[in-house]
Design an enzyme around this catalytic site. Structure first.
Site, short mmCIF file in Angstrom:
data_model
loop_
_atom_site.label_atom_id
_atom_site.label_comp_id
_atom_site.label_asym_id
_atom_site.label_seq_id
_atom_site.Cartn_x
_atom_site.Cartn_y
_atom_site.Cartn_z
N LYS A 84 0.86 -1.20 0.00
CA LYS A 84 0.00 0.00 0.00
C LYS A 84 0.89 1.24 0.00
CE LYS A 84 -4.48 0.82 2.11
NZ LYS A 84 -5.23 0.66 3.36
O1 G3P Z 1 -7.80 1.45 5.01
C1 G3P Z 1 -8.14 2.68 4.52
C2 G3P Z 1 -9.51 3.17 4.90
O2 G3P Z 1 -10.46 2.18 4.75
C3 G3P Z 1 -9.58 3.94 6.20
O3 G3P Z 1 -10.90 4.18 6.61
O4 G3P Z 1 -12.54 4.89 8.31
O5 G3P Z 1 -10.11 5.47 8.62
O6 G3P Z 1 -11.50 6.61 6.90
P1 G3P Z 1 -11.27 5.34 7.66
#
Ligand code: G3P
Length: 217
Positions: A84
């Site tokens: 990533k």
């Molecule tokens: O892994 C990346 C993403 O899904 C993060 O989500 O909820 O931290 O905006 P969030």
């Protein structure tokens, strides 16, 4: 559309995988930081042993050589590992280098169709659009996702569009409706996808009727 689990919690991964609906896992430094007692590489290795699919592990270097070095190290952990990499100029240089060597990259922190074009050109295997965080700042994440899917179809990019930062089941349904390839969902959202009150009522009624039938005079 495939479902990935967005967590670094091994017990959640084990449980969700047992339900037969998960095709991969995505992690990020925030999710990993919650697993306080685990060494990062050991954690990724353990996740790979559970999941029959791609497992995204994120680099933390911001320079090209640092990202590539981390990526090479992560790649040795397991063939399932996908690197990533953040959407920056350095990140795209690293993505180009890694994808040219056959290493799969998930370009993360993508918030616009313009950024998605760059990630596709750099050879990303996955392009992660953060839906929830876009909605949080008053943008229409589904419209952005729709544009990215249209761009992919127009030009035949091979990158898979991954809907990330999913906050609720409707995000998942919207992502599927506009043609995302993958949605990565937190454990709590995955559980919510199962729920419908009519399913519970239906099971209760079937069991009551079956017991009445079994105990008939
Ligand atoms: O892994 C990346 C993403 O899904 C993060 O989500 O909820 O931290 O905006 P969030």
């Amino acid at each position: 559309m495939k479902l990935f689990l967005d967590t670094a919690d091994v017990s959640q991964i084990r449980e969700a995988c047992s339900w037969g609906v998960i095709s991969g896992v995505t992690t990020n430094p925030t999710l990993v930081s919650k697993q306080k007692n685990m060494d990062f590489k050991e954690l990724v290795k353990e996740i790979c042993e559970i999941v029959d699919g791609p497992v995204s592990a994120e680099v933390v270097s911001l320079d090209v050589d640092g990202m590539v070095k981390e990526a090479m190290e992560f790649s040795k952990i397991d063939p399932r590992v996908v690197i990533k990499i953040p959407m920056t100029k350095e990140g795209m240089s690293a993505t180009k280098r890694l994808s040219s060597e056959g290493i799969r990259v998930n370009v993360t922190l993508v918030f616009s169709a313009a950024q998605a074009i760059l990630a596709a050109e750099a050879g990303a295997t996955y392009i992660s659009l953060f839906m929830g965080r876009l909605d949080d700042v008053g943008e229409d994440s589904i419209a952005v996702l729709e544009n990215i899917v249209a761009m992919k179809e127009n030009y035949g990019f091979e990158s898979q569009i991954l809907a990330a930062s999913i906050r609720h089941p409707y995000h998942v349904v919207q992502a599927a409706l506009v043609g995302a390839d993958v949605a990565t969902v937190p454990f709590a959202v995955l559980e919510k996808l199962f729920n419908h009150p009519l399913t519970d009522v239906g099971i209760k009624r079937f069991l009551e009727d079956w017991n009445r039938y079994r105990n008939r005079g």
